[in-house]
Design an enzyme around this catalytic site. Sequence first.
Site, mmCIF file in Angstrom:
data_model
loop_
_atom_site.group_PDB
_atom_site.id
_atom_site.type_symbol
_atom_site.label_atom_id
_atom_site.label_comp_id
_atom_site.label_asym_id
_atom_site.label_seq_id
_atom_site.Cartn_x
_atom_site.Cartn_y
_atom_site.Cartn_z
ATOM 1 C CE LYS A 22 -3.933 0.310 6.200
ATOM 2 N NZ LYS A 22 -2.726 0.014 5.414
ATOM 3 C CG ASN A 23 -1.767 3.942 5.021
ATOM 4 O OD1 ASN A 23 -1.753 2.759 5.379
ATOM 5 N ND2 ASN A 23 -2.347 4.333 3.893
ATOM 6 N NE ARG A 94 4.047 -1.782 -1.549
ATOM 7 C CZ ARG A 94 5.048 -1.748 -2.417
ATOM 8 N NH1 ARG A 94 5.427 -2.824 -3.027
ATOM 9 N NH2 ARG A 94 5.668 -0.612 -2.680
ATOM 10 C CB CYS A 118 -3.269 -4.470 -1.080
ATOM 11 S SG CYS A 118 -4.544 -4.274 0.142
ATOM 12 N NE ARG A 123 0.961 -1.516 -3.430
ATOM 13 C CZ ARG A 123 0.314 -1.345 -2.285
ATOM 14 N NH1 ARG A 123 -0.223 -2.349 -1.674
ATOM 15 N NH2 ARG A 123 0.209 -0.160 -1.743
ATOM 16 N N PRO A 124 6.367 -2.149 -7.267
ATOM 17 C CG PRO A 124 7.299 -0.999 -9.071
ATOM 18 C CD PRO A 124 5.991 -1.345 -8.435
ATOM 19 C CB ILE A 125 10.688 -1.951 -3.531
ATOM 20 C CG1 ILE A 125 11.443 -3.193 -4.019
ATOM 21 C CG2 ILE A 125 9.428 -2.325 -2.780
ATOM 22 C CD1 ILE A 125 12.186 -3.912 -2.914
ATOM 23 C CG LEU A 127 10.783 4.930 -7.146
ATOM 24 C CD1 LEU A 127 9.421 5.608 -7.072
ATOM 25 C CD2 LEU A 127 11.742 5.773 -7.994
ATOM 26 C CG ASP A 308 -5.465 4.094 0.091
ATOM 27 O OD1 ASP A 308 -5.035 3.504 -0.907
ATOM 28 O OD2 ASP A 308 -4.845 4.157 1.158
ATOM 29 C CB VAL A 330 -1.891 6.231 -7.521
ATOM 30 C CG1 VAL A 330 -0.817 5.837 -6.509
ATOM 31 C CG2 VAL A 330 -2.157 7.731 -7.436
ATOM 32 N NE ARG A 400 -3.626 -5.616 5.108
ATOM 33 C CZ ARG A 400 -3.445 -5.081 3.915
ATOM 34 N NH1 ARG A 400 -3.966 -5.641 2.855
ATOM 35 N NH2 ARG A 400 -2.745 -3.974 3.765
HETATM 36 C C1 UD1 Z 1 0.983 3.886 0.474
HETATM 37 C C2 UD1 Z 1 -0.218 3.505 1.308
HETATM 38 C C3 UD1 Z 1 -1.360 3.023 0.425
HETATM 39 C C4 UD1 Z 1 -1.667 4.058 -0.662
HETATM 40 C C5 UD1 Z 1 -0.402 4.458 -1.413
HETATM 41 C C6 UD1 Z 1 -0.623 5.588 -2.392
HETATM 42 C C7 UD1 Z 1 0.796 2.767 3.367
HETATM 43 C C8 UD1 Z 1 1.074 1.661 4.304
HETATM 44 N N1 UD1 Z 1 0.175 2.482 2.249
HETATM 45 O O1 UD1 Z 1 1.424 2.703 -0.179
HETATM 46 O O2 UD1 Z 1 -2.501 2.824 1.258
HETATM 47 O O3 UD1 Z 1 -2.588 3.511 -1.555
HETATM 48 O O4 UD1 Z 1 0.606 4.888 -0.483
HETATM 49 O O5 UD1 Z 1 -1.191 6.686 -1.761
HETATM 50 O O6 UD1 Z 1 1.091 3.924 3.648
HETATM 51 N N2 UD1 Z 1 6.119 2.643 -7.010
HETATM 52 C C9 UD1 Z 1 7.131 2.341 -7.877
HETATM 53 N N3 UD1 Z 1 8.365 2.113 -7.367
HETATM 54 C C10 UD1 Z 1 8.644 2.157 -6.034
HETATM 55 C C11 UD1 Z 1 7.589 2.482 -5.155
HETATM 56 C C12 UD1 Z 1 6.338 2.719 -5.687
HETATM 57 O O7 UD1 Z 1 6.942 2.272 -9.089
HETATM 58 O O8 UD1 Z 1 9.793 1.938 -5.631
HETATM 59 C C13 UD1 Z 1 4.763 2.864 -7.568
HETATM 60 C C14 UD1 Z 1 3.773 1.827 -7.077
HETATM 61 O O9 UD1 Z 1 3.848 0.657 -7.866
HETATM 62 C C15 UD1 Z 1 2.472 2.544 -7.220
HETATM 63 C C16 UD1 Z 1 2.850 3.998 -6.906
HETATM 64 O O10 UD1 Z 1 4.250 4.079 -7.056
HETATM 65 O O11 UD1 Z 1 2.003 2.443 -8.530
HETATM 66 C C17 UD1 Z 1 2.444 4.439 -5.522
HETATM 67 O O12 UD1 Z 1 3.119 3.653 -4.569
HETATM 68 P P1 UD1 Z 1 3.552 4.210 -3.148
HETATM 69 O O13 UD1 Z 1 3.280 5.666 -3.061
HETATM 70 O O14 UD1 Z 1 4.942 3.737 -2.890
HETATM 71 O O15 UD1 Z 1 2.539 3.452 -2.215
HETATM 72 P P2 UD1 Z 1 2.839 2.651 -0.893
HETATM 73 O O16 UD1 Z 1 3.839 3.384 -0.056
HETATM 74 O O17 UD1 Z 1 3.086 1.234 -1.217
#
Ligand code: UD1
Length: 421
Positions: A22-23, A94, A118, A123-125, A127, A308, A330, A400
């Site tokens: 999926k990912n 997301r 989820c 889960r900020p963005i 970065l 996960d 994480v 999902r």
């Molecule tokens: C992906 C996976 C999810 C997995 C996660 C970590 C998909 C669709 N989902 O999620 O199943 O649990 O990787 O292995 O591939 N963070 C920030 N700022 C950002 C982005 C992230 O602080 O801009 C933080 C998040 O809040 C979280 C951590 O980084 O605490 C990990 O997030 P990230 O690696 O981005 O996970 P996803 O890509 O959302």
Amino acid sequence: MAKLLLQKSGPLHGEVSISGSKNAVLPILAATVLCSEPCELFDVPGLKDVDIMCRLIESLGAKVERNREENSVAIDPSGITGHVAPEELVKMMRASMVVMGPLLARMGKAVIPLPGGCAIGDRPIELHLKGFKALGAEIDVSKEGVVTGECEKLRGANIYLDFPSVGATENIVMAASLAEGTTVLENAAQEPEIVDLCNFLNKMGARIKGAGTDTIKIEGVEKLHSAKHVVIPDRIEAGTYMLAAAITRGVVLIRNMLPDHVKPIIAKLRECGAEIYQTDEGVIVKADEGTLRSTDIKTLPYPGFPTDLQSPFMALLTTVEGQSAVIETVFENRYMHVKELKKMGADISVKDRCAIIRGGAKLKGAKVAATDLRAGAAVVLAGLVAEGVTEVSQIYHIERGYEDFVEKMAGLGAIIKRVED
Ligand code: UD1
């Protein structure tokens, strides 16, 4: 609303085949937005999240044809003219955020309402946005939470990620593929899904090196072309069935999995006393009653223990003798399954990011919720060994991310059925 009913099932036995990841497939589908020629993907799992991503790229103007029987998807992205991700789709998933990089690179603009999915932590963005800004895009986040990006032409840059975010790495690599000049992304995520995405991008003509390490170098190219790709097997699904075998003290052959992608699971299961063999046909997991013992786990970015699988592993730890500690590094709020497992009689206490599990409690069936995708897997695993009936609600989360979940579990001897309320 549908729910799952489970009963104590005895040791699972037999074999199960793992679906495509999926990912991995979600960003790969998003990557097709970068090119104007038809692409074909194989081993695409039949999942709600995949439906949503297909609808998302269709809404932008791509033609998407799914062959459910063959698990393939043909995408013709030539007609893409849109740059706005529909809010109703983004809210549902997301990971929709990963269309932003491709849209910026191809259309020069992108509008994404802030992500849902989820509810594990904030889960900020930031970065992702930092990366786009470094590549020359202007980014605005409105009060209502709509993210807008615009650029004339993206330009290569040196980017350091404060945390190796999977989604940010994917978004930046995709955007940089069509940027002018070279991008060096440091402290990049190293997950196998990143490697699979980069392999697909390189098949489309991108010039990416270093995927799977913490430094990825992307030489921007003018355009990308048609490609075919077989998606890698889902390591999280594989880990879930390994844990299902262990928690029921069963013996299961898992086909179509890549053991190299689940090294921490293999190591930790062995520490618990499970036996794991790699054969030509797949991986065999075997566990016997009375031989499993406690262990500690700490989640980390790849190649560390995957977040996960933290919740399903915790379900296992509730059933072994001794005390275990789980540390989640994480996501800050990935313990929603604890409340549900406690309803089933598990003895767990949580302080900050650390959970202490006093194993050996007799689990009993209860009404529990799949509060997120992997929490859902955890309560199902617990339900396989709990006395009485376990009723799992909110199973749309499970659907999902696990293809044919009920059929695969039942095929191994689990007493599980899906009922409409
Ligand atoms: C992906 C996976 C999810 C997995 C996660 C970590 C998909 C669709 N989902 O999620 O199943 O649990 O990787 O292995 O591939 N963070 C920030 N700022 C950002 C982005 C992230 O602080 O801009 C933080 C998040 O809040 C979280 C951590 O980084 O605490 C990990 O997030 P990230 O690696 O981005 O996970 P996803 O890509 O959302």
